[in-house]
Design a protein around this motif. Structure first.
Motif, PDB file in Angstrom:
ATOM      1  N   UNK A 231       0.811  -1.336   0.076  1.00  0.00           N
ATOM      2  CA  UNK A 231       0.061  -0.138  -0.007  1.00  0.00           C
ATOM      3  C   UNK A 231       1.014   1.285   0.166  1.00  0.00           C
ATOM      4  N   UNK A 233       0.533   5.165  -0.197  1.00  0.00           N
ATOM      5  CA  UNK A 233      -0.578   6.080  -0.283  1.00  0.00           C
ATOM      6  C   UNK A 233      -0.617   7.325  -1.143  1.00  0.00           C
ATOM      7  N   UNK A 262      10.813   0.921   8.850  1.00  0.00           N
ATOM      8  CA  UNK A 262       9.447   1.495   9.454  1.00  0.00           C
ATOM      9  C   UNK A 262       8.357   0.620   8.898  1.00  0.00           C
ATOM     10  N   UNK A 263       8.481  -0.020   7.766  1.00  0.00           N
ATOM     11  CA  UNK A 263       7.228  -0.680   7.142  1.00  0.00           C
ATOM     12  C   UNK A 263       7.558  -2.258   7.118  1.00  0.00           C
ATOM     13  N   UNK A 265       8.878  -6.009   7.813  1.00  0.00           N
ATOM     14  CA  UNK A 265       9.261  -6.907   8.935  1.00  0.00           C
ATOM     15  C   UNK A 265       9.137  -8.183   8.425  1.00  0.00           C
ATOM     16  N   UNK A 267       6.833 -10.721   8.959  1.00  0.00           N
ATOM     17  CA  UNK A 267       5.504 -10.931   8.368  1.00  0.00           C
ATOM     18  C   UNK A 267       5.203 -10.220   7.169  1.00  0.00           C
ATOM     19  N   UNK A 268       5.582  -8.969   7.276  1.00  0.00           N
ATOM     20  CA  UNK A 268       5.216  -8.374   5.868  1.00  0.00           C
ATOM     21  C   UNK A 268       5.996  -9.067   4.652  1.00  0.00           C
TER      22      UNK A 268
ATOM     23  N   UNK B 205      -2.595   5.841   8.583  1.00  0.00           N
ATOM     24  CA  UNK B 205      -1.523   6.951   8.383  1.00  0.00           C
ATOM     25  C   UNK B 205      -2.386   8.372   8.822  1.00  0.00           C
ATOM     26  N   UNK B 206      -3.361   8.513   8.294  1.00  0.00           N
ATOM     27  CA  UNK B 206      -3.788   9.761   8.600  1.00  0.00           C
ATOM     28  C   UNK B 206      -4.855  10.184   9.748  1.00  0.00           C
ATOM     29  N   UNK B 237      -5.532   7.717   1.071  1.00  0.00           N
ATOM     30  CA  UNK B 237      -4.164   6.912   1.058  1.00  0.00           C
ATOM     31  C   UNK B 237      -4.199   5.487   0.914  1.00  0.00           C
ATOM     32  N   UNK B 239      -5.019   2.991   2.449  1.00  0.00           N
ATOM     33  CA  UNK B 239      -4.485   2.019   3.658  1.00  0.00           C
ATOM     34  C   UNK B 239      -5.499   2.009   4.831  1.00  0.00           C
ATOM     35  N   UNK B 274      -1.177  -9.383   9.646  1.00  0.00           N
ATOM     36  CA  UNK B 274       0.425  -8.955   9.448  1.00  0.00           C
ATOM     37  C   UNK B 274       0.446  -7.485   9.392  1.00  0.00           C
ATOM     38  N   UNK B 275       0.891  -6.754  10.500  1.00  0.00           N
ATOM     39  CA  UNK B 275       0.803  -5.386  10.316  1.00  0.00           C
ATOM     40  C   UNK B 275       2.488  -4.844   9.984  1.00  0.00           C
ATOM     41  N   UNK B 276       2.603  -3.782   9.322  1.00  0.00           N
ATOM     42  CA  UNK B 276       3.742  -3.296   9.099  1.00  0.00           C
ATOM     43  C   UNK B 276       4.454  -2.881  10.426  1.00  0.00           C
ATOM     44  N   UNK B 277       5.910  -2.705  10.246  1.00  0.00           N
ATOM     45  CA  UNK B 277       6.631  -2.231  11.288  1.00  0.00           C
ATOM     46  C   UNK B 277       6.022  -1.248  12.378  1.00  0.00           C
ATOM     47  N   UNK B 278       5.585  -0.076  11.623  1.00  0.00           N
ATOM     48  CA  UNK B 278       5.213   1.235  12.332  1.00  0.00           C
ATOM     49  C   UNK B 278       3.844   1.066  13.159  1.00  0.00           C
ATOM     50  N   UNK B 280       3.350  -1.938  14.770  1.00  0.00           N
ATOM     51  CA  UNK B 280       3.647  -2.840  15.717  1.00  0.00           C
ATOM     52  C   UNK B 280       4.407  -2.232  16.886  1.00  0.00           C
TER      53      UNK B 280
END
Lengths: 282, 282
Positions: A231, A233, A262-263, A265, A267-268, B205-206, B237, B239, B274-278, B280
């Motif tokens: 994704x 944005x 930052x994005x 890891x 899992x991603x 993000x927003x 965005x 996301x 599965x979430x991006x690093x920012x 988590x």
């Protein structure tokens, strides 16, 4: 700045960038300040400070990357191939003038050489100076800045790189050739016998033809083709595809991903290859 | 239509919808045709036919869902909770006037009752009539349309539903209360002792504050809280986050997902968490 760049408009006292290259959908960004604005030999180059996205690189009036989300695209185009190749030493980045991909590649100690072939020196200069959130003030001696045409560069080099990253802009104007079969053919030849490449292959929703054509080219040239998404944005629709072509390697490493990001890891890295149903069934 | 709705503009002969509710970023859509336009008791309701997204539901000038991508949001807000609950029989949808969530829920044979509490009857009527790509001409006898305030509805009902889906619009105006602690408290009480709920929790993000506040509310009220994301091209965005609160169930089933869908599949069901690093690291 006394004169207003042609891509900006003043509306009710506020400064706005109105993207004008798309026929049916336009995005406008409210702007705090014009940090840099000048034409290069190739295009009009701006760094704008926006309210929602922070500083942005804008080429010919179109947003390319921003402080808010530039890391998503750059991490995804860099860490996936550099994780799948077990020991990359020589990396080529085609395009990538914002320096973000080179910055991510420089996080790998075992990489010895990062060639960055960007046609427009001014883009690199202003991103290093005015867009540190993306470029990271990149000053790693392993990064060689080559201001030249990426198409000509790959034509001349055979059996040299472990990983090639094609960080192109949209397939209009000069970047059009970066989406054609002959270019991917030259890329294959510039890679070592266990090399791999990745390119951004546009939006699966809005540029389905470009994405499918890219997959077909890569599929014809490489024994292994993989598609992944992220994704992003600031790109239209936010949903973006990347196509990876590999001569040999195709698996993610067993050891955990250990770069500071930052994005991306672990899992991603693994889940980005899971495609929605409409991309699996044709 | 002789009179042009106030949210539309004619620019160089073309009709455009210019979204005007965001302060720093505006998206404009080129429009082929105005299919429906009228005020309801609650808001201004339009169905527009656009070039890039096909037909769109537009409330008070803001795009809510489109033929191109409405299925992504509706599949993600519906199939995740209905897959995690092992045997949902009674489902409540709060909002969801485009009928897309109810349409997805109706794909489960073992569901006996789908209550759809939407405050604005006109939205349901025009989506059923003019937006079949999203509403699917929904006419399932298990779906009960209740034209009322979702907040009042959940206050009155205790220990009844297996799954509650909060398909709200943005937290401005009347939808603001759908993001507050008391509402989630009432939802918990309206659920059975092994019930679960899901809500859309805005952009990571927003609207990071809205997302985090929602997660905190759900976390205080439910023993299990899970966050998942999807790419929804027509939301800013692209996301988007969803927050799930559960009293007991938290695992996806072992048997394969077998509903006919365009976005969700087994891989998406699993990888969406599965979430991006920012997201988590806080």
């Amino acid at each position: 700045m006394n004169e207003m760049p042609k891509f900006l408009q003043r509306i009710n006292g506020d400064l706005w960038l109105v993207e004008d290259e798309r026929e049916n959908m336009k995005i406008s960004y409210r702007i705090k300040d014009v940090i840099f604005s000048a034409p290069s030999e190739f295009q009009h180059v701006m760094i704008l400070d926006s309210y929602d996205f922070g500083r942005m690189l804008v080429l010919d009036g179109v947003v390319q990357t921003t402080s808010l989300d530039g890391h998503i695209y750059n991490e995804m185009i860099t860490h996936i191939p550099l994780s799948i190749h077990p020991h990359p030493e020589r990396v080529l980045i085609i395009g990538g003038g914002d320096c973000g991909a080179a910055r991510e590649a420089a996080k790998y100690d075992h990489i010895q050489e990062i060639d960055m072939v960007e046609i427009d020196e001014l883009v690199v200069k202003v991103c290093k100076e005015h867009l540190p959130a993306v470029s990271g003030n990149l000053a790693d001696p392993r990064v060689h800045f080559i201001y030249a045409d990426g198409i000509e560069h790959v034509k001349k080099i055979k059996n040299h790189y472990d990983v090639i990253i094609v960080d192109s802009s949209d397939p209009i104007g000069p970047a059009k050739q970066l989406f054609e079969y002959d270019f991917y053919h030259d890329i294959r030849d510039a890679l070592k016998e266990d090399g791999l490449m990745v390119c951004q292959s546009q939006s699966p929703l809005f540029h389905r033809n470009v994405m499918e054509q890219t997959i077909r080219h890569v599929n014809r040239l490489f024994p292994i083709t993989k598609v992944y998404t992220a994704t992003v944005p600031t790109y239209p629709g936010g949903f973006w595809s990347f196509t990876l072509g590999s001569k040999k390697h195709h698996q993610l490493p067993a050891q955990p991903f250990n770069k500071k990001t930052k994005y991306v890891n672990d899992a991603i890295l693994r889940s980005c290859f899971e495609l929605p149903e409409f991309l699996r069934t044709k």
